[in-house]
Design a protein around this motif. Structure first.
Motif, PDB file in Angstrom:
ATOM      1  N   ARG A 290       0.836  -1.197   0.000  1.00 40.13           N
ATOM      2  CA  ARG A 290       0.000   0.000   0.000  1.00 40.13           C
ATOM      3  C   ARG A 290       0.872   1.250   0.000  1.00 40.13           C
ATOM      4  N   ARG A 291       0.465   2.267  -0.775  1.00 40.00           N
ATOM      5  CA  ARG A 291       1.224   3.531  -0.835  1.00 40.00           C
ATOM      6  C   ARG A 291       1.013   4.361   0.423  1.00 40.00           C
ATOM      7  N   ASN A 292      -0.112   4.152   1.078  1.00 37.69           N
ATOM      8  CA  ASN A 292      -0.410   4.868   2.322  1.00 37.69           C
ATOM      9  C   ASN A 292      -0.856   3.807   3.334  1.00 37.69           C
TER      10      ASN A 292
ATOM     11  N   GLY B  72      -5.327   3.537  11.647  1.00 42.40           N
ATOM     12  CA  GLY B  72      -6.488   3.212  10.813  1.00 42.40           C
ATOM     13  C   GLY B  72      -7.123   1.896  11.205  1.00 42.40           C
ATOM     14  N   MET B  73      -8.441   1.820  11.019  1.00 46.11           N
ATOM     15  CA  MET B  73      -9.143   0.539  11.110  1.00 46.11           C
ATOM     16  C   MET B  73      -9.999   0.411   9.855  1.00 46.11           C
ATOM     17  N   ALA B  74      -9.728  -0.641   9.062  1.00 47.13           N
ATOM     18  CA  ALA B  74     -10.470  -0.864   7.824  1.00 47.13           C
ATOM     19  C   ALA B  74     -11.261  -2.158   7.962  1.00 47.13           C
TER      20      ALA B  74
ATOM     21  N   ILE C 141     -12.053  13.985  13.204  1.00 48.42           N
ATOM     22  CA  ILE C 141     -12.113  14.834  12.008  1.00 48.42           C
ATOM     23  C   ILE C 141     -10.869  14.553  11.156  1.00 48.42           C
ATOM     24  N   PHE C 142     -10.916  14.976   9.890  1.00 46.86           N
ATOM     25  CA  PHE C 142      -9.794  14.801   8.972  1.00 46.86           C
ATOM     26  C   PHE C 142      -9.071  16.136   8.806  1.00 46.86           C
ATOM     27  N   GLY C 143      -7.805  16.070   8.367  1.00 55.59           N
ATOM     28  CA  GLY C 143      -6.987  17.272   8.256  1.00 55.59           C
ATOM     29  C   GLY C 143      -7.072  17.972   6.919  1.00 55.59           C
TER      30      GLY C 143
ATOM     31  N   GLN D  60     -10.650  19.643   1.399  1.00 56.87           N
ATOM     32  CA  GLN D  60     -10.606  19.254  -0.021  1.00 56.87           C
ATOM     33  C   GLN D  60      -9.294  18.514  -0.291  1.00 56.87           C
ATOM     34  N   PRO D  61      -9.248  17.742  -1.382  1.00 62.66           N
ATOM     35  CA  PRO D  61      -8.026  16.999  -1.722  1.00 62.66           C
ATOM     36  C   PRO D  61      -6.782  17.883  -1.822  1.00 62.66           C
ATOM     37  N   GLN D  62      -6.948  19.143  -2.263  1.00 64.86           N
ATOM     38  CA  GLN D  62      -5.777  20.018  -2.420  1.00 64.86           C
ATOM     39  C   GLN D  62      -5.017  20.166  -1.102  1.00 64.86           C
TER      40      GLN D  62
ATOM     41  N   ILE E  90     -15.622   9.514  10.191  1.00 68.51           N
ATOM     42  CA  ILE E  90     -15.270  10.909   9.883  1.00 68.51           C
ATOM     43  C   ILE E  90     -16.226  11.578   8.888  1.00 68.51           C
ATOM     44  N   HIS E  91     -16.392  10.990   7.717  1.00 68.89           N
ATOM     45  CA  HIS E  91     -17.286  11.585   6.714  1.00 68.89           C
ATOM     46  C   HIS E  91     -18.740  11.501   7.187  1.00 68.89           C
ATOM     47  N   THR E  92     -19.586  12.336   6.598  1.00 71.41           N
ATOM     48  CA  THR E  92     -21.028  12.179   6.751  1.00 71.41           C
ATOM     49  C   THR E  92     -21.496  11.161   5.714  1.00 71.41           C
TER      50      THR E  92
ATOM     51  N   ALA F 266      -8.119   7.238  -5.732  1.00 74.30           N
ATOM     52  CA  ALA F 266      -6.748   7.195  -5.194  1.00 74.30           C
ATOM     53  C   ALA F 266      -6.405   5.780  -4.701  1.00 74.30           C
ATOM     54  N   TYR F 267      -7.364   5.127  -4.030  1.00 73.92           N
ATOM     55  CA  TYR F 267      -7.119   3.773  -3.522  1.00 73.92           C
ATOM     56  C   TYR F 267      -6.965   2.798  -4.696  1.00 73.92           C
ATOM     57  N   ALA F 268      -7.759   3.024  -5.767  1.00 71.51           N
ATOM     58  CA  ALA F 268      -7.684   2.136  -6.940  1.00 71.51           C
ATOM     59  C   ALA F 268      -6.300   2.204  -7.581  1.00 71.51           C
ATOM     60  N   ILE F 269      -5.709   3.402  -7.616  1.00 74.33           N
ATOM     61  CA  ILE F 269      -4.370   3.560  -8.214  1.00 74.33           C
ATOM     62  C   ILE F 269      -3.339   2.816  -7.365  1.00 74.33           C
ATOM     63  N   SER F 270      -3.397   3.019  -6.057  1.00 72.80           N
ATOM     64  CA  SER F 270      -2.473   2.338  -5.153  1.00 72.80           C
ATOM     65  C   SER F 270      -2.648   0.813  -5.236  1.00 72.80           C
ATOM     66  N   PHE F 271      -3.913   0.390  -5.289  1.00 70.96           N
ATOM     67  CA  PHE F 271      -4.231  -1.050  -5.342  1.00 70.96           C
ATOM     68  C   PHE F 271      -3.674  -1.669  -6.624  1.00 70.96           C
ATOM     69  N   ALA F 272      -3.881  -0.997  -7.763  1.00 74.92           N
ATOM     70  CA  ALA F 272      -3.391  -1.524  -9.043  1.00 74.92           C
ATOM     71  C   ALA F 272      -1.873  -1.633  -9.031  1.00 74.92           C
TER      72      ALA F 272
HETATM   73  C1  HEM Z   1      -7.644  12.949   0.041  1.00 73.61           C
HETATM   74  C2  HEM Z   1      -7.706  12.138   1.076  1.00 73.61           C
HETATM   75  C3  HEM Z   1      -7.090  10.757   1.120  1.00 73.61           C
HETATM   76  C4  HEM Z   1      -6.245  10.131   0.242  1.00 73.61           C
HETATM   77  C5  HEM Z   1      -5.661  10.680  -1.062  1.00 73.61           C
HETATM   78  C6  HEM Z   1      -5.981   8.804   0.775  1.00 73.61           C
HETATM   79  C7  HEM Z   1      -5.171   7.860   0.173  1.00 73.61           C
HETATM   80  C8  HEM Z   1      -4.980   6.569   0.597  1.00 73.61           C
HETATM   81  C9  HEM Z   1      -4.292   5.526  -0.123  1.00 73.61           C
HETATM   82  C10 HEM Z   1      -3.635   5.691  -1.498  1.00 73.61           C
HETATM   83  C11 HEM Z   1      -4.343   4.381   0.632  1.00 73.61           C
HETATM   84  C12 HEM Z   1      -3.776   2.999   0.265  1.00 73.61           C
HETATM   85  C13 HEM Z   1      -4.848   2.212  -0.487  1.00 73.61           C
HETATM   86  C14 HEM Z   1      -4.457   0.790  -0.872  1.00 73.61           C
HETATM   87  O1  HEM Z   1      -3.378   0.563  -1.457  1.00 73.61           O
HETATM   88  O2  HEM Z   1      -5.258  -0.128  -0.613  1.00 73.61           O
HETATM   89  C15 HEM Z   1      -5.046   4.722   1.848  1.00 73.61           C
HETATM   90  C16 HEM Z   1      -5.296   3.857   2.895  1.00 73.61           C
HETATM   91  C17 HEM Z   1      -6.069   4.157   3.996  1.00 73.61           C
HETATM   92  N1  HEM Z   1      -6.754   5.335   4.252  1.00 73.61           N
HETATM   93 FE1  HEM Z   1      -6.743   6.958   3.099  1.00 73.61          FE
HETATM   94  N2  HEM Z   1      -6.665   8.649   1.958  1.00 73.61           N
HETATM   95  C18 HEM Z   1      -7.363   9.814   2.199  1.00 73.61           C
HETATM   96  C19 HEM Z   1      -8.221  10.066   3.257  1.00 73.61           C
HETATM   97  C20 HEM Z   1      -8.547   9.184   4.235  1.00 73.61           C
HETATM   98  C21 HEM Z   1      -9.564   9.406   5.249  1.00 73.61           C
HETATM   99  C22 HEM Z   1     -10.445  10.651   5.366  1.00 73.61           C
HETATM  100  C23 HEM Z   1      -9.587   8.271   6.028  1.00 73.61           C
HETATM  101  C24 HEM Z   1     -10.488   7.930   7.182  1.00 73.61           C
HETATM  102  C25 HEM Z   1     -11.712   8.425   7.326  1.00 73.61           C
HETATM  103  C26 HEM Z   1      -8.575   7.356   5.507  1.00 73.61           C
HETATM  104  C27 HEM Z   1      -8.263   6.115   6.034  1.00 73.61           C
HETATM  105  C28 HEM Z   1      -7.424   5.200   5.446  1.00 73.61           C
HETATM  106  C29 HEM Z   1      -7.146   3.895   6.003  1.00 73.61           C
HETATM  107  C30 HEM Z   1      -7.672   3.329   7.323  1.00 73.61           C
HETATM  108  C31 HEM Z   1      -6.305   3.245   5.095  1.00 73.61           C
HETATM  109  C32 HEM Z   1      -5.755   1.825   5.199  1.00 73.61           C
HETATM  110  C33 HEM Z   1      -6.703   0.873   4.529  1.00 73.61           C
HETATM  111  C34 HEM Z   1      -6.174  -0.543   4.550  1.00 73.61           C
HETATM  112  O3  HEM Z   1      -5.857  -1.035   5.652  1.00 73.61           O
HETATM  113  O4  HEM Z   1      -6.055  -1.138   3.473  1.00 73.61           O
HETATM  114  N3  HEM Z   1      -7.971   7.943   4.425  1.00 73.61           N
HETATM  115  N4  HEM Z   1      -5.435   6.055   1.814  1.00 73.61           N
END
Ligand code: HEM
Length: 314
Positions: free
Chosen positions: A29-31, A87-89, A109-111, A114-116, A173-175, A302-308
């Protein structure tokens, strides 16, 4: 700077910025790169939930869950003492192949509104080539120019990270929208509250705890006894913020307990069920729907890009 504020950043650009700031861990995962897999079940309370949502999640049947707990950011060696989000997914496996995702953080809350702002935060944290560390001046300038980052920053600064994932709250966090059998829509936000209570690291533990303890602590805790969270749903009222995850709702809103998550087993992520899941937060079941929150909508591509990338071993 004005140009940056009005420009529209793309999910590709944000994932690239994450890669530049944190580096790339091939195939990962990228994040939220550092994490642990878990499994369990969810049991809803239909008498409480069904007036608001017709989702099969709340039928009262045992719903299998594939979970992943993580540290925010793309550093696979991030210290478990870092004052960054956890995180908890959750992937809920509903009858007949239906799915529901909830991908949450341990902050209410989130930081970014908007995405910018998220993009600018990642860029401001880029290591300076001369020091190998983020430039404090750039971080300061980011904070000063992005007031929507302040509330989450203040929460993280004033709350020590958890001593165990099982002793942390996690917020959606989101509504979101709950839709009932009569097609009535209710705006909601949700929080998973640990039955074992919140147990943050003490200031002393923050200094002395090892780099890695969260994964092993969870694995060992759930071997002794399952870990539980109540799913607490806050009922919105007309006028509550719908499209801005950086703003909290008033404390006095009605809260209902719609079910219990139980984690029965945890294991390292390599080869386990959660590894190959894309926890796209827009995967939702009938009866739960997205708001127009621009951050929520942006996360999916964003998640789809990281996943791919990680699936193709990049
Ligand atoms: C613009 C805002 C955000 C961007 C660009 C972003 C981006 C990402 C990316 C690229 C991943 C990895 C996805 C993967 O490879 O499966 C990720 C994971 C994650 N994000 Fe975000 N994120 C954002 C906002 C948020 C917010 C608002 C939350 C919570 C409400 C959140 C919670 C998480 C969690 C928990 C994971 C880990 C998921 C897992 O365990 O697979 N993110 N995020």
């Amino acid at each position: 700077a004005d140009e940056a504020k009005t420009s529209t950043v793309t999910p590709e650009q944000v994932v690239q910025a994450i890669e530049k700031t944190f580096g790339v861990t091939q195939g990962e995962r990228r994040n939220h790169t550092k994490g642990v897999c878990a499994v369990g079940e969810f049991v809803g309370i239909p008498a409480v939930a069904e007036p608001y949502s017709r989702s099969a999640l709340f039928s009262g049947e045992k719903i299998p869950v594939v979970a992943r707990f993580s540290l925010a950011g793309g550093n696979p060696h991030a210290p478990d003492t870092a004052k960054s989000p956890r995180g908890m997914a959750l992937e809920f496996k509903l009858p007949a192949g239906g799915l529901q995702h909830m991908t949450m953080l341990n902050t209410p809350i989130f930081g970014a509104a908007q995405p910018q702002t998220f993009f600018d935060a990642i860029q401001a944290a880029q290591p300076d080539p001369t020091t190998g560390k983020p430039d404090p001046e750039k971080i300061k300038a980011f904070k000063a120019s992005h007031p929507d980052s302040a509330a989450q920053g203040a929460f993280l600064a004033s709350h020590n990270p958890p001593s165990s994932y099982a002793n942390s709250s996690f917020w959606g966090i989101h509504t979101f929208k709950f839709i009932n059998k009569a097609d009535k829509t209710t705006l909601v936000r949700w929080q998973f509250v640990p039955k074992a209570g919140e147990k943050p690291l003490s200031d002393d533990m923050l200094k002395s705890a090892p780099t890695d303890f969260l994964e092993q602590t969870l694995i060992e805790q759930v071997k002794q006894a399952p870990a539980h969270w109540n799913m607490i749903v806050t009922i919105g009222v007309a006028g509550d913020v719908e499209d801005n995850p950086s703003i909290a709702w008033p404390d006095e809103r009605e809260k209902i307990n719609v079910g219990t998550l139980t984690i029965t087993n945890a294991m390292p992520q390599k080869g386990a069920d959660c590894e190959k899941v894309n926890y796209d937060p827009l995967v939702m079941s009938d009866g739960i729907a997205a708001s127009n929150d621009p951050i929520l909508r942006f996360r999916s591509p964003a998640y789809a890009i990281s996943f791919a990338k990680r699936l193709s071993n990049q």
